[in-house]
Design an enzyme around this catalytic site. Structure first.
Site, PDB file in Angstrom:
ATOM      1  N   LYS A 151      38.975  -2.027  33.405  1.00 29.86           N
ATOM      2  CA  LYS A 151      39.292  -3.453  33.275  1.00 29.86           C
ATOM      3  C   LYS A 151      39.185  -4.280  34.554  1.00 29.86           C
ATOM      4  CE  LYS A 151      44.223  -2.814  34.089  1.00 29.86           C
ATOM      5  NZ  LYS A 151      45.575  -3.229  33.796  1.00 29.86           N
ATOM      6  N   TYR A 176      32.322  -6.611  32.999  1.00 27.87           N
ATOM      7  CA  TYR A 176      33.536  -6.252  32.238  1.00 27.87           C
ATOM      8  C   TYR A 176      33.603  -7.087  30.956  1.00 27.87           C
ATOM      9  CZ  TYR A 176      38.272  -6.394  30.525  1.00 27.87           C
ATOM     10  OH  TYR A 176      39.358  -6.372  29.680  1.00 27.87           O
ATOM     11  N   LYS A 213      33.206  -6.126  26.746  1.00 26.53           N
ATOM     12  CA  LYS A 213      34.107  -6.476  25.634  1.00 26.53           C
ATOM     13  C   LYS A 213      33.344  -7.232  24.550  1.00 26.53           C
ATOM     14  CE  LYS A 213      37.887  -4.662  27.122  1.00 26.53           C
ATOM     15  NZ  LYS A 213      38.488  -3.541  26.412  1.00 26.53           N
ATOM     16  N   LEU A 258      43.458   9.700  31.678  1.00 24.24           N
ATOM     17  CA  LEU A 258      44.301   9.476  32.865  1.00 24.24           C
ATOM     18  C   LEU A 258      43.504   8.944  34.053  1.00 24.24           C
ATOM     19  CD1 LEU A 258      46.717  12.585  32.672  1.00 24.24           C
ATOM     20  CD2 LEU A 258      47.064  10.292  31.736  1.00 24.24           C
ATOM     21  N   SER A 259      42.355   8.296  33.783  1.00 25.00           N
ATOM     22  CA  SER A 259      41.558   7.771  34.896  1.00 25.00           C
ATOM     23  C   SER A 259      42.261   6.604  35.568  1.00 25.00           C
ATOM     24  CB  SER A 259      40.163   7.350  34.419  1.00 25.00           C
ATOM     25  OG  SER A 259      40.270   6.354  33.420  1.00 25.00           O
ATOM     26  N   TYR A 263      48.928   0.586  30.889  1.00 24.37           N
ATOM     27  CA  TYR A 263      49.943  -0.477  30.939  1.00 24.37           C
ATOM     28  C   TYR A 263      50.298  -1.001  29.541  1.00 24.37           C
ATOM     29  CZ  TYR A 263      51.620  -5.279  31.901  1.00 24.37           C
ATOM     30  OH  TYR A 263      52.323  -6.463  31.922  1.00 24.37           O
ATOM     31  N   SER A 314      39.562  -9.422  24.720  1.00 21.13           N
ATOM     32  CA  SER A 314      40.132 -10.225  25.805  1.00 21.13           C
ATOM     33  C   SER A 314      39.707 -11.676  25.650  1.00 21.13           C
ATOM     34  CB  SER A 314      39.583  -9.678  27.125  1.00 21.13           C
ATOM     35  OG  SER A 314      39.868 -10.552  28.179  1.00 21.13           O
ATOM     36  N   ARG A 355      47.007 -20.611  33.070  1.00 21.43           N
ATOM     37  CA  ARG A 355      46.749 -19.479  32.179  1.00 21.43           C
ATOM     38  C   ARG A 355      47.844 -19.358  31.133  1.00 21.43           C
ATOM     39  NH1 ARG A 355      42.840 -20.061  34.638  1.00 21.43           N
ATOM     40  NH2 ARG A 355      41.516 -18.548  35.726  1.00 21.43           N
ATOM     41  N   ASP A 376      44.008  10.025  26.225  1.00 16.67           N
ATOM     42  CA  ASP A 376      43.743   9.267  27.453  1.00 16.67           C
ATOM     43  C   ASP A 376      43.189  10.234  28.494  1.00 16.67           C
ATOM     44  OD1 ASP A 376      44.254   7.787  30.007  1.00 16.67           O
ATOM     45  OD2 ASP A 376      45.382   6.413  28.732  1.00 16.67           O
ATOM     46  N   ASN A 413      45.201  -9.100  40.000  1.00 13.74           N
ATOM     47  CA  ASN A 413      45.796 -10.102  39.112  1.00 13.74           C
ATOM     48  C   ASN A 413      47.028 -10.751  39.740  1.00 13.74           C
ATOM     49  OD1 ASN A 413      44.715  -7.792  36.856  1.00 13.74           O
ATOM     50  ND2 ASN A 413      44.056  -9.896  36.630  1.00 13.74           N
TER      51      ASN A 413
HETATM   52  P1  NAD Z   1      45.061   0.341  31.793  1.00 12.58           P
HETATM   53  O1  NAD Z   1      43.987   0.685  32.755  1.00 12.58           O
HETATM   54  O2  NAD Z   1      46.471   0.380  32.266  1.00 12.58           O
HETATM   55  O3  NAD Z   1      44.950   1.263  30.489  1.00 12.58           O
HETATM   56  C1  NAD Z   1      43.718   1.756  30.017  1.00 12.58           C
HETATM   57  C2  NAD Z   1      43.894   3.245  29.772  1.00 12.58           C
HETATM   58  O4  NAD Z   1      42.662   3.758  29.289  1.00 12.58           O
HETATM   59  C3  NAD Z   1      44.248   4.021  31.036  1.00 12.58           C
HETATM   60  O5  NAD Z   1      45.375   4.829  30.782  1.00 12.58           O
HETATM   61  C4  NAD Z   1      43.008   4.858  31.317  1.00 12.58           C
HETATM   62  O6  NAD Z   1      43.333   6.096  31.925  1.00 12.58           O
HETATM   63  C5  NAD Z   1      42.417   5.002  29.926  1.00 12.58           C
HETATM   64  N1  NAD Z   1      40.968   5.220  29.894  1.00 12.58           N
HETATM   65  C6  NAD Z   1      40.009   4.513  30.547  1.00 12.58           C
HETATM   66  N2  NAD Z   1      38.789   5.019  30.247  1.00 12.58           N
HETATM   67  C7  NAD Z   1      38.989   6.033  29.386  1.00 12.58           C
HETATM   68  C8  NAD Z   1      38.117   6.943  28.725  1.00 12.58           C
HETATM   69  N3  NAD Z   1      36.793   6.919  28.923  1.00 12.58           N
HETATM   70  N4  NAD Z   1      38.662   7.878  27.908  1.00 12.58           N
HETATM   71  C9  NAD Z   1      39.998   7.938  27.717  1.00 12.58           C
HETATM   72  N5  NAD Z   1      40.861   7.125  28.323  1.00 12.58           N
HETATM   73  C10 NAD Z   1      40.368   6.178  29.154  1.00 12.58           C
HETATM   74  O7  NAD Z   1      44.721  -1.105  31.198  1.00 12.58           O
HETATM   75  P2  NAD Z   1      45.593  -2.057  30.267  1.00 12.58           P
HETATM   76  O8  NAD Z   1      45.946  -3.256  31.069  1.00 12.58           O
HETATM   77  O9  NAD Z   1      46.641  -1.294  29.577  1.00 12.58           O
HETATM   78  O10 NAD Z   1      44.465  -2.521  29.245  1.00 12.58           O
HETATM   79  C11 NAD Z   1      44.277  -1.864  28.010  1.00 12.58           C
HETATM   80  C12 NAD Z   1      43.051  -2.450  27.335  1.00 12.58           C
HETATM   81  O11 NAD Z   1      43.240  -3.846  27.178  1.00 12.58           O
HETATM   82  C13 NAD Z   1      41.765  -2.291  28.151  1.00 12.58           C
HETATM   83  O12 NAD Z   1      40.714  -2.018  27.247  1.00 12.58           O
HETATM   84  C14 NAD Z   1      41.586  -3.648  28.806  1.00 12.58           C
HETATM   85  O13 NAD Z   1      40.248  -3.931  29.052  1.00 12.58           O
HETATM   86  C15 NAD Z   1      42.157  -4.562  27.728  1.00 12.58           C
HETATM   87  N6  NAD Z   1      42.657  -5.833  28.269  1.00 12.58           N
HETATM   88  C16 NAD Z   1      43.551  -5.830  29.296  1.00 12.58           C
HETATM   89  C17 NAD Z   1      44.000  -7.038  29.820  1.00 12.58           C
HETATM   90  C18 NAD Z   1      44.942  -7.061  30.988  1.00 12.58           C
HETATM   91  O14 NAD Z   1      45.025  -8.102  31.664  1.00 12.58           O
HETATM   92  N7  NAD Z   1      45.685  -6.006  31.283  1.00 12.58           N
HETATM   93  C19 NAD Z   1      43.567  -8.246  29.261  1.00 12.58           C
HETATM   94  C20 NAD Z   1      42.676  -8.205  28.182  1.00 12.58           C
HETATM   95  C21 NAD Z   1      42.224  -6.985  27.699  1.00 12.58           C
HETATM   96  C1  WQD Z   2      45.229 -15.844  37.065  1.00 12.61           C
HETATM   97  C2  WQD Z   2      45.194 -17.083  37.966  1.00 12.61           C
HETATM   98  C3  WQD Z   2      43.521 -16.995  39.696  1.00 12.61           C
HETATM   99  C4  WQD Z   2      45.254 -13.699  41.960  1.00 12.61           C
HETATM  100  C5  WQD Z   2      41.896 -11.605  34.441  1.00 12.61           C
HETATM  101  C6  WQD Z   2      40.583 -11.130  33.906  1.00 12.61           C
HETATM  102  C7  WQD Z   2      40.570 -11.221  32.416  1.00 12.61           C
HETATM  103  C8  WQD Z   2      41.788 -10.511  31.798  1.00 12.61           C
HETATM  104  C9  WQD Z   2      43.068 -10.886  32.455  1.00 12.61           C
HETATM  105  C10 WQD Z   2      41.165  -8.335  31.065  1.00 12.61           C
HETATM  106  C11 WQD Z   2      43.772 -17.565  38.305  1.00 12.61           C
HETATM  107  C12 WQD Z   2      44.918 -17.018  40.289  1.00 12.61           C
HETATM  108  C13 WQD Z   2      45.016 -14.670  41.004  1.00 12.61           C
HETATM  109  C14 WQD Z   2      45.598 -14.096  43.280  1.00 12.61           C
HETATM  110  C15 WQD Z   2      45.466 -16.402  42.591  1.00 12.61           C
HETATM  111  N1  WQD Z   2      41.688  -9.090  31.920  1.00 12.61           N
HETATM  112  N2  WQD Z   2      45.132 -15.993  41.324  1.00 12.61           N
HETATM  113  N3  WQD Z   2      45.697 -15.444  43.543  1.00 12.61           N
HETATM  114  O1  WQD Z   2      41.515 -14.213  36.138  1.00 12.61           O
HETATM  115  O2  WQD Z   2      42.916 -15.268  34.297  1.00 12.61           O
HETATM  116  O3  WQD Z   2      42.111 -12.960  34.059  1.00 12.61           O
HETATM  117  O4  WQD Z   2      42.944 -10.799  33.887  1.00 12.61           O
HETATM  118  O5  WQD Z   2      40.569  -8.619  30.075  1.00 12.61           O
HETATM  119  O6  WQD Z   2      39.380 -10.658  31.980  1.00 12.61           O
HETATM  120  O7  WQD Z   2      39.540 -11.930  34.440  1.00 12.61           O
HETATM  121  O8  WQD Z   2      43.897 -13.408  35.665  1.00 12.61           O
HETATM  122  O9  WQD Z   2      45.827 -12.830  37.047  1.00 12.61           O
HETATM  123  O10 WQD Z   2      43.503 -12.524  38.012  1.00 12.61           O
HETATM  124  O11 WQD Z   2      44.395 -14.842  37.663  1.00 12.61           O
HETATM  125  O12 WQD Z   2      45.574 -17.594  42.887  1.00 12.61           O
HETATM  126  O13 WQD Z   2      45.806 -13.275  44.191  1.00 12.61           O
HETATM  127  O14 WQD Z   2      45.789 -16.735  39.221  1.00 12.61           O
HETATM  128  O15 WQD Z   2      42.655 -17.760  40.480  1.00 12.61           O
HETATM  129  O16 WQD Z   2      43.821 -18.961  38.349  1.00 12.61           O
HETATM  130  P1  WQD Z   2      42.520 -14.065  35.086  1.00 12.61           P
HETATM  131  P2  WQD Z   2      44.426 -13.302  37.148  1.00 12.61           P
END
Ligand code: NAD
Ligand code: WQD
Length: 352
Positions: free
Chosen positions: A86, A150, A154, A35-36, A13, A126, A232, A33, A200
């Site tokens: 994630k 998770y 991080k 592609l998991s 994403y 994160s 948030r 990647d 989410n």
């Molecule tokens: P995502 O799952 O869409 O993307 C992660 C990508 O990594 C995927 O394409 C997956 O196939 C690949 N991947 C996973 N394990 C792998 C491995 N062992 N080798 C190679 N590729 C691998 O997630 P995203 O939302 O794009 O998040 C990207 C990064 O940001 C992640 O590390 C996630 O933890 C971090 N992050 C995401 C959020 C969020 O809310 N989306 C918030 C904070 C941090």
């Molecule tokens: C946001 C708000 C929920 C779903 C998560 C991970 C965090 C980071 C980002 C990777 C909260 C409320 C949610 C629903 C709801 N990811 N909610 N109904 O929890 O802030 O963060 O994603 O690093 O590590 O924990 O995001 O979008 O899940 O929730 O009411 O069906 O929405 O309670 O207040 P969060 P979220």
């Protein structure tokens, strides 16, 4: 200056949006990647949006031999490391999978980077590393703690990066602490494509709006916030992508001033928040999405979700000061772009 960048997890994403921003900024990218949690279709769409085919390698960050092949075929300036798992709930059920993928995988990547003397890294951290914050807005010096595997994965990687920077001053390591990334590319061609039922908030809301899910459960309406629901810091994924370009530009400037001045100072370990600095409640987001989509979004209040905190939003001053970056897009933009992606791709990247 060498502008070649390895993007691990670049099919996901945030990675896909960042690839587009990197290309527009003149960086030359190689995506790695397994592609998991993503698909070739995402890569195809990025290729068509940038008008040239992406250099894509299917591989796992835990596979040192495969990484070595990539590093020996390309001369990288640095790595943007998105690859990781994630899902918070899944990490509680399968902690070893998360530590193996996110922590062991990162160690393998760092070892290979070290072997090939590539010492510039931007890492996807994160806001989860701040746990339940003592004060708001949250700045980068706030105490860190995590309550789920998770988040621990991080935080553990952050500790590893800190230790690495102490051990060897030639590393330049920027963990970007994302707040809540939402939204999609304005073309509607790429966006977030969760497997199964989304965990989410934003993807859940958009699937209710498009009629795939019946109603939203709002987890808690008795938090000490303006309307009782969680607050948030939502950040548009294209702003987030620009934040990565800004971090890389910063590393490039540091590298060029180091080589021109002959100094030995390096970036070391430099965590930076990427957030808007503004808090939005769950009910505010539902109202904004309803207005944009013109669809009803039925909801019910439910019990608080275990591990959730009341409020979380960033102090975004370090990103502005050092990276000259700030979030530009509004909650309305985030809802509009999510809705365009959702309505154009009701089944995500899978054919309808
Ligand atoms: P995502 O799952 O869409 O993307 C992660 C990508 O990594 C995927 O394409 C997956 O196939 C690949 N991947 C996973 N394990 C792998 C491995 N062992 N080798 C190679 N590729 C691998 O997630 P995203 O939302 O794009 O998040 C990207 C990064 O940001 C992640 O590390 C996630 O933890 C971090 N992050 C995401 C959020 C969020 O809310 N989306 C918030 C904070 C941090
Ligand atoms: C946001 C708000 C929920 C779903 C998560 C991970 C965090 C980071 C980002 C990777 C909260 C409320 C949610 C629903 C709801 N990811 N909610 N109904 O929890 O802030 O963060 O994603 O690093 O590590 O924990 O995001 O979008 O899940 O929730 O009411 O069906 O929405 O309670 O207040 P969060 P979220």
């Amino acid at each position: 200056m060498n502008k070649k960048i390895l993007v691990t997890g670049g099919a996901g994403y945030i990675g896909t949006h960042t690839c587009i921003a990197l290309h527009a900024a003149g960086y030359d990218i190689v995506v790695y990647d397994n592609l998991s949690n993503s698909s070739r279709e995402a890569i195809n769409r990025v290729s068509s949006l940038i008008g040239q085919s992406i250099d894509f390698i299917e591989g796992d960050i835990r596979d040192a031999e495969s990484l070595k092949q990539v590093f020996s075929s390309h001369h990288f300036f640095g790595v943007i490391h998105f690859a990781g798992l994630k899902a918070v709930g899944e990490s509680v059920a399968q902690p070893l999978k998360y530590y193996d993928n996110n922590v062991s995988g990162t160690i393998t990547l760092l070892e290979v980077m070290s072997e090939y003397d590539v010492k510039n890294l931007v890492f996807s951290s994160s806001a989860t590393v701040y746990g339940d914050p003592e004060r708001l807005p949250i700045d980068e010096n706030s105490p860190r703690s995590c309550t789920n595997p998770y988040g621990q994965s991080k935080l553990t990687v952050e500790h590893i990066l800190e230790d690495l920077a102490v051990s060897d001053a030639s590393w330049n390591l920027i963990p970007l602490r994302y707040f809540n990334p939402v939204g999609a590319h304005p073309s509607g061609q790429i966006g977030e494509d969760p497997n199964d039922i989304p965990n989410n908030l934003m993807p859940y809301i958009s699937q209710v709006a498009v009629g795939k899910l019946e109603k939203l459960s709002i987890f808690g309406n008795d938090y000490p916030t303006t309307d009782g629901t969680g607050v948030r810091d939502f950040i548009h994924v294209t702003d987030l992508a620009q934040g990565h370009v800004a971090a890389l530009n910063y590393l490039q400037q540091q590298a060029s001033s180091k080589s021109s001045s002959g100094t030995t100072s390096s970036v070391g370990f430099l965590p930076i928040n990427l957030g808007s600095g503004k808090g939005t409640s769950v009910l505010d987001l539902v109202a904004a999405f309803t207005k944009v989509s013109k669809q009803p979004i039925p909801y019910q209040f439910a019990a608080r979700r275990a591990g959730d905190i009341a409020s979380c939003y960033a102090s975004a001053g370090r990103a502005k000061g050092l990276l000259k970056w700030q979030a530009e897009l509004s909650i309305t933009d985030m809802c509009q772009d999510t809705w365009r992606w959702q309505s154009m791709n009701p089944n995500g990247y899978n054919a309808t």
